[in-house]
Design an enzyme around this catalytic site. Sequence first.
Site, PDB file in Angstrom:
ATOM      1  N   ARG A  58      23.359 -44.914  -1.249  1.00 23.47           N
ATOM      2  CA  ARG A  58      22.001 -45.198  -0.923  1.00 23.47           C
ATOM      3  C   ARG A  58      21.488 -44.955   0.571  1.00 23.47           C
ATOM      4  O   ARG A  58      20.402 -44.873   0.761  1.00 23.47           O
ATOM      5  CB  ARG A  58      21.587 -46.479  -1.618  1.00 23.47           C
ATOM      6  CG  ARG A  58      22.352 -47.686  -0.837  1.00 23.47           C
ATOM      7  CD  ARG A  58      22.225 -48.938  -1.810  1.00 23.47           C
ATOM      8  NE  ARG A  58      23.458 -49.947  -1.562  1.00 23.47           N
ATOM      9  CZ  ARG A  58      23.314 -50.820  -1.191  1.00 23.47           C
ATOM     10  NH1 ARG A  58      22.267 -51.663  -1.089  1.00 23.47           N
ATOM     11  NH2 ARG A  58      24.521 -51.704  -0.871  1.00 23.47           N
ATOM     12  N   SER A 104      17.569 -53.549  -0.335  1.00 24.32           N
ATOM     13  CA  SER A 104      18.695 -53.100  -1.088  1.00 24.32           C
ATOM     14  C   SER A 104      18.606 -51.731  -1.305  1.00 24.32           C
ATOM     15  O   SER A 104      19.784 -50.966  -1.389  1.00 24.32           O
ATOM     16  CB  SER A 104      18.627 -53.979  -2.452  1.00 24.32           C
ATOM     17  OG  SER A 104      19.624 -53.385  -3.212  1.00 24.32           O
ATOM     18  N   GLU A 130       7.238 -52.445 -12.077  1.00 26.12           N
ATOM     19  CA  GLU A 130       7.833 -51.076 -11.995  1.00 26.12           C
ATOM     20  C   GLU A 130       6.773 -50.000 -12.833  1.00 26.12           C
ATOM     21  O   GLU A 130       6.608 -49.067 -12.306  1.00 26.12           O
ATOM     22  CB  GLU A 130       9.246 -50.944 -12.819  1.00 26.12           C
ATOM     23  CG  GLU A 130      10.261 -51.850 -11.981  1.00 26.12           C
ATOM     24  CD  GLU A 130      10.054 -53.174 -12.089  1.00 26.12           C
ATOM     25  OE1 GLU A 130       9.516 -53.666 -13.215  1.00 26.12           O
ATOM     26  OE2 GLU A 130      10.930 -53.890 -11.411  1.00 26.12           O
ATOM     27  N   PHE A 173      15.722 -50.538 -14.009  1.00 28.66           N
ATOM     28  CA  PHE A 173      14.505 -50.894 -13.833  1.00 28.66           C
ATOM     29  C   PHE A 173      13.584 -49.658 -13.913  1.00 28.66           C
ATOM     30  O   PHE A 173      12.307 -50.121 -14.349  1.00 28.66           O
ATOM     31  CB  PHE A 173      14.146 -52.082 -12.710  1.00 28.66           C
ATOM     32  CG  PHE A 173      15.267 -53.202 -12.746  1.00 28.66           C
ATOM     33  CD1 PHE A 173      15.485 -53.873 -13.685  1.00 28.66           C
ATOM     34  CD2 PHE A 173      15.549 -53.597 -11.595  1.00 28.66           C
ATOM     35  CE1 PHE A 173      16.318 -54.684 -13.900  1.00 28.66           C
ATOM     36  CE2 PHE A 173      16.380 -54.528 -11.251  1.00 28.66           C
ATOM     37  CZ  PHE A 173      16.837 -55.284 -12.499  1.00 28.66           C
ATOM     38  N   HIS A 211      21.794 -48.105  -7.429  1.00 30.34           N
ATOM     39  CA  HIS A 211      22.740 -49.155  -8.260  1.00 30.34           C
ATOM     40  C   HIS A 211      22.916 -48.637  -9.547  1.00 30.34           C
ATOM     41  O   HIS A 211      23.055 -49.168 -10.767  1.00 30.34           O
ATOM     42  CB  HIS A 211      22.124 -50.558  -8.494  1.00 30.34           C
ATOM     43  CG  HIS A 211      22.043 -51.292  -7.159  1.00 30.34           C
ATOM     44  ND1 HIS A 211      21.876 -50.615  -6.048  1.00 30.34           N
ATOM     45  CD2 HIS A 211      22.405 -52.558  -7.087  1.00 30.34           C
ATOM     46  CE1 HIS A 211      21.957 -51.752  -4.968  1.00 30.34           C
ATOM     47  NE2 HIS A 211      22.342 -52.762  -5.720  1.00 30.34           N
ATOM     48  N   ASP A 230      26.662 -58.539  -9.917  1.00 27.22           N
ATOM     49  CA  ASP A 230      25.531 -58.550 -10.429  1.00 27.22           C
ATOM     50  C   ASP A 230      25.569 -58.510 -11.920  1.00 27.22           C
ATOM     51  O   ASP A 230      24.694 -59.010 -12.885  1.00 27.22           O
ATOM     52  CB  ASP A 230      24.574 -57.602 -10.101  1.00 27.22           C
ATOM     53  CG  ASP A 230      23.711 -58.246  -8.975  1.00 27.22           C
ATOM     54  OD1 ASP A 230      24.174 -59.410  -8.412  1.00 27.22           O
ATOM     55  OD2 ASP A 230      23.040 -57.459  -8.142  1.00 27.22           O
ATOM     56  N   ARG A 248      25.700 -48.466  -5.466  1.00 29.75           N
ATOM     57  CA  ARG A 248      25.348 -49.524  -4.601  1.00 29.75           C
ATOM     58  C   ARG A 248      26.661 -49.585  -3.448  1.00 29.75           C
ATOM     59  O   ARG A 248      26.380 -49.914  -2.329  1.00 29.75           O
ATOM     60  CB  ARG A 248      25.523 -50.867  -5.322  1.00 29.75           C
ATOM     61  CG  ARG A 248      25.298 -52.089  -4.534  1.00 29.75           C
ATOM     62  CD  ARG A 248      25.505 -53.463  -5.252  1.00 29.75           C
ATOM     63  NE  ARG A 248      25.350 -54.556  -4.403  1.00 29.75           N
ATOM     64  CZ  ARG A 248      26.553 -55.099  -3.805  1.00 29.75           C
ATOM     65  NH1 ARG A 248      27.624 -54.574  -3.780  1.00 29.75           N
ATOM     66  NH2 ARG A 248      26.411 -55.989  -3.061  1.00 29.75           N
TER      67      ARG A 248
END
Lengths: 276, 315
Positions: free
Chosen positions: B9, B36, B57, B82, B108, B116, B166
Amino acid sequence: MVPQSNENLQAICKDVRADIVKMTAAAGSGHPGGSLSSVELLTALYFNVLNHRPEEPNWPDRDRFILSKGHVCPVLYSVMARTGDFPVEELMTLRKFGSRLQGHPNVKALPGLESSSGSLGQGLSIANGLALAAKLNNKSYRVYCLMGDGELQEGQIWEAAMTAPHYGLDNVCAIVDYNNLQIDGKCDEVMGINPLAKKWESFNWHVIEIDGHDLAQVLKAYEEAANHKEQPSVIIAHTTKGKGVSFMENVAGWHGKAPNKEELEKALQEIYGGGI
Amino acid sequence: MSVKKLPNRDGYGHGLIELGKSNPDVLVLDADLAKSTRSDWFQKEFPDRFFDLGIAEQDMLGTAAGLALAGKIPFVTTYGVFVAGRAWDQIRTTICYAGINVKIAGAHGGVSVGPDGATHQALEDIALMRVLPGMTVVVPCDAIEAKKATISVAEINGPCYLRFAREATPVFTKEEDFFQIGKANVLNDGSDVTIIACGPIVYESLLAAEQLQKEGISTRVINMHTIKPLDEEVILKAALETGAIVTAEEHQIFGGLGGAVAEVLAKNNPTPMEMIGVKDTFGESGTPEELAEKYELTSNDIVKAVKNVLSRKKD
């Protein structure tokens, strides 16, 4: 375009109503009820308010209209054709194989449309994006978005309702066609949306409540919205589903059903016979 | 072999900054995850061209569509679960059906998201995105490739999905390496078997090939960074020349890279195949290493899959 007199607009509204029942009858399916309730809202908008050039559909400075409740495309196709976007005769191809007039709007098929729609609740977000781009590009065009009352049950509408005032999008004018009917019955009974004006007010919108079949009120509302600065405006238009055709008025069953031959004839007689 | 590690990322963040400098129409939208996803790097450089849409979103995708209709090039950014899941209908109806030029970044991806747990580990996003008509789907293997992919999708006029991970993972490609969307990179040539992989697991595939080499198995490794449009030519060539294929991805074994490769092979040249991926289950909390072990995503698992497929190889 030259603005039409109130009298002319009334006559055009009759033609638009006739188009809606003829188109859906020819198609054998479609959504006459909510189309008929939006006739004055869209006729006034397309003929007297929306700054657009049918001969140049991608003119960058045009005002934008987003039909969020895509199923009422018969009324949109009619006002588009009658303001010169395409030949009126083409209206009778609605929902047929190969037609540019898809059962729900397809922006790729028909120049003059701004977005594809049919899955409810998505239009106001698109309108916000267009309006935000206008602010970024120092453009003065305005963005209009028609939503159904039942459609307001979609959560995305309220996400978008937060976004527009957050980014100061006073160039957005939302319109709610509040005919109080949806497929399963009265909105109040299916999933209540009241107090509607208070909801929008609490989301920091300028609210204008009108009779959505009174052309003078409709035009005045668009003007008030255009003049209101620093906040987006929403016009809550109280309407009658199926307006202008007695047997369709206030009957949820006419949400998504086409008239048969006899019903079409009767509808046309009512539309042109007694006025609305 | 010691190798520098970075989350891929980061490459997205660097790519956005470069795009911000070269193209004033590029905007970035995020849904409360800017730090993030690295979209905050762009925000710091170009605050007037960054928009937070809040935790919304669906609205973010629609707003991006409107911006794109007015000529902007919006990059919408959040976690893969998401965006690809929650806003799928917005991507389908508003964006893809109309062919709108929106770039979607899903951070992610995979179980390597770690602690998570399952809710935040995108394992279905490649399948959900590649099934949409007109969508380009790119899964970069490291931070350098992620930067190139980010810059490259801005040149495409149409919807694109970029998938990032991630964790810090090995940076093993080079700035000067050839990169073109839709064109796979053959990283290691071989004649006995081919591993086709996407994302950080490409590195594990290279480790597997190294291991296999020691055992006398010549392994081709293909970095299939673009899932759609898929480089069918390189797949068919590998099938013809090596006769056995293993796919590797940090995604469900259904519908992702493995599925895409299987479709091509089944139609053109049925070839024995094994698939490395998450096997029809959800992830859970743990360290990336623990999870890679449990869900059989390590280089050792790839080696095993290669041996299985070789045992099924036609003469």
